[in-house]
Design a protein around this motif. Structure first.
Motif, PDB file in Angstrom:
ATOM      1  N   LEU A   5       0.858  -1.093  -0.041  1.00 55.89           N
ATOM      2  CA  LEU A   5       0.032  -0.029   0.097  1.00 55.89           C
ATOM      3  C   LEU A   5       1.007   1.281   0.032  1.00 55.89           C
ATOM      4  CD1 LEU A   5      -2.641  -0.702   2.677  1.00 55.89           C
ATOM      5  CD2 LEU A   5      -2.932  -1.017   0.133  1.00 55.89           C
ATOM      6  N   CYS A   6       2.105   1.153   0.465  1.00 54.21           N
ATOM      7  CA  CYS A   6       2.989   2.316   0.860  1.00 54.21           C
ATOM      8  C   CYS A   6       3.264   2.805  -0.785  1.00 54.21           C
ATOM      9  CB  CYS A   6       4.379   1.957   1.482  1.00 54.21           C
ATOM     10  SG  CYS A   6       3.954   0.854   2.695  1.00 54.21           S
ATOM     11  N   LYS A   7       3.143   2.062  -1.528  1.00 50.14           N
ATOM     12  CA  LYS A   7       3.980   2.251  -3.093  1.00 50.14           C
ATOM     13  C   LYS A   7       2.416   2.723  -3.840  1.00 50.14           C
ATOM     14  CE  LYS A   7       7.888   0.925  -1.841  1.00 50.14           C
ATOM     15  NZ  LYS A   7       8.951   1.679  -1.394  1.00 50.14           N
ATOM     16  N   VAL A  30       0.390  -3.059  10.740  1.00 50.82           N
ATOM     17  CA  VAL A  30       0.773  -1.580  10.299  1.00 50.82           C
ATOM     18  C   VAL A  30       2.125  -1.474  10.174  1.00 50.82           C
ATOM     19  CG1 VAL A  30       1.641  -0.899  12.888  1.00 50.82           C
ATOM     20  CG2 VAL A  30       0.391   0.791  11.642  1.00 50.82           C
ATOM     21  N   CYS A  31       2.522  -0.539   8.996  1.00 55.32           N
ATOM     22  CA  CYS A  31       3.595   0.032   8.461  1.00 55.32           C
ATOM     23  C   CYS A  31       4.274   0.724   9.583  1.00 55.32           C
ATOM     24  CB  CYS A  31       3.650   0.482   6.950  1.00 55.32           C
ATOM     25  SG  CYS A  31       5.095   0.806   6.442  1.00 55.32           S
ATOM     26  N   LYS A  32       5.609   0.496   9.861  1.00 53.42           N
ATOM     27  CA  LYS A  32       6.318   1.420  11.000  1.00 53.42           C
ATOM     28  C   LYS A  32       6.860   2.678   9.988  1.00 53.42           C
ATOM     29  CE  LYS A  32      10.561  -1.193  11.362  1.00 53.42           C
ATOM     30  NZ  LYS A  32      11.560  -2.001  12.197  1.00 53.42           N
ATOM     31  N   ASP A  33       6.876   2.661   8.949  1.00 54.04           N
ATOM     32  CA  ASP A  33       7.444   3.753   7.995  1.00 54.04           C
ATOM     33  C   ASP A  33       6.457   4.746   7.858  1.00 54.04           C
ATOM     34  OD1 ASP A  33      10.233   3.057   7.634  1.00 54.04           O
ATOM     35  OD2 ASP A  33       9.963   2.828   5.777  1.00 54.04           O
ATOM     36  N   CYS A  34       5.254   4.387   7.506  1.00 54.83           N
ATOM     37  CA  CYS A  34       4.304   5.284   7.244  1.00 54.83           C
ATOM     38  C   CYS A  34       2.939   5.261   7.854  1.00 54.83           C
ATOM     39  CB  CYS A  34       4.126   5.198   5.576  1.00 54.83           C
ATOM     40  SG  CYS A  34       3.782   3.781   5.012  1.00 54.83           S
ATOM     41  N   ALA A  35       2.598   4.167   8.620  1.00 56.83           N
ATOM     42  CA  ALA A  35       1.645   4.067   9.596  1.00 56.83           C
ATOM     43  C   ALA A  35       0.135   3.518   8.691  1.00 56.83           C
ATOM     44  CB  ALA A  35       1.018   5.313  10.341  1.00 56.83           C
ATOM     45  N   LEU A  44       2.545  -4.217   2.890  1.00 64.09           N
ATOM     46  CA  LEU A  44       3.150  -2.934   3.966  1.00 64.09           C
ATOM     47  C   LEU A  44       4.655  -3.053   3.589  1.00 64.09           C
ATOM     48  CD1 LEU A  44       1.172  -3.263   7.131  1.00 64.09           C
ATOM     49  CD2 LEU A  44       0.982  -1.671   5.434  1.00 64.09           C
ATOM     50  N   CYS A  45       5.250  -1.900   3.480  1.00 62.48           N
ATOM     51  CA  CYS A  45       6.641  -2.246   3.287  1.00 62.48           C
ATOM     52  C   CYS A  45       7.671  -2.309   4.606  1.00 62.48           C
ATOM     53  CB  CYS A  45       7.296  -0.719   2.732  1.00 62.48           C
ATOM     54  SG  CYS A  45       6.922   0.646   3.653  1.00 62.48           S
ATOM     55  N   LYS A  46       7.124  -1.933   5.732  1.00 64.09           N
ATOM     56  CA  LYS A  46       7.868  -2.145   6.929  1.00 64.09           C
ATOM     57  C   LYS A  46       6.720  -2.749   8.115  1.00 64.09           C
ATOM     58  CE  LYS A  46      11.905  -0.576   5.916  1.00 64.09           C
ATOM     59  NZ  LYS A  46      13.141  -1.614   5.535  1.00 64.09           N
TER      60      LYS A  46
HETATM   61 ZN   LIG Z   1       4.942   1.731   4.451  1.00 68.10          ZN
END
Ligand SMILES: [Zn+2]
Length: 54
Positions: A5-7, A30-35, A44-46
């Protein structure tokens, strides 16, 4: 493999709104980079696990 989703671009969010609704339903990660959140960490990326007891 699903795209994180981050992308997603703004246009993709609008175009794939139904798919997105499924991805963010009952989020467990949850993504710790972008929530951003999702039910599966592949979106998710992270990804980190949400502290949910269900
Ligand atoms: Zn992310």
């Amino acid at each position: 493999m699903a795209k994180a989703l981050c992308k997603w671009k703004k246009k993709e969010i609008e175009q794939d709104l139904h798919e997105l609704a499924g991805i963010v339903d009952k989020p467990r990660y949850v993504c710790k980079d972008c929530a951003r959140c999702a039910h599966s960490k592949g979106f998710l990326c992270k990804a980190i696990k949400l502290p949910i007891n269900s």
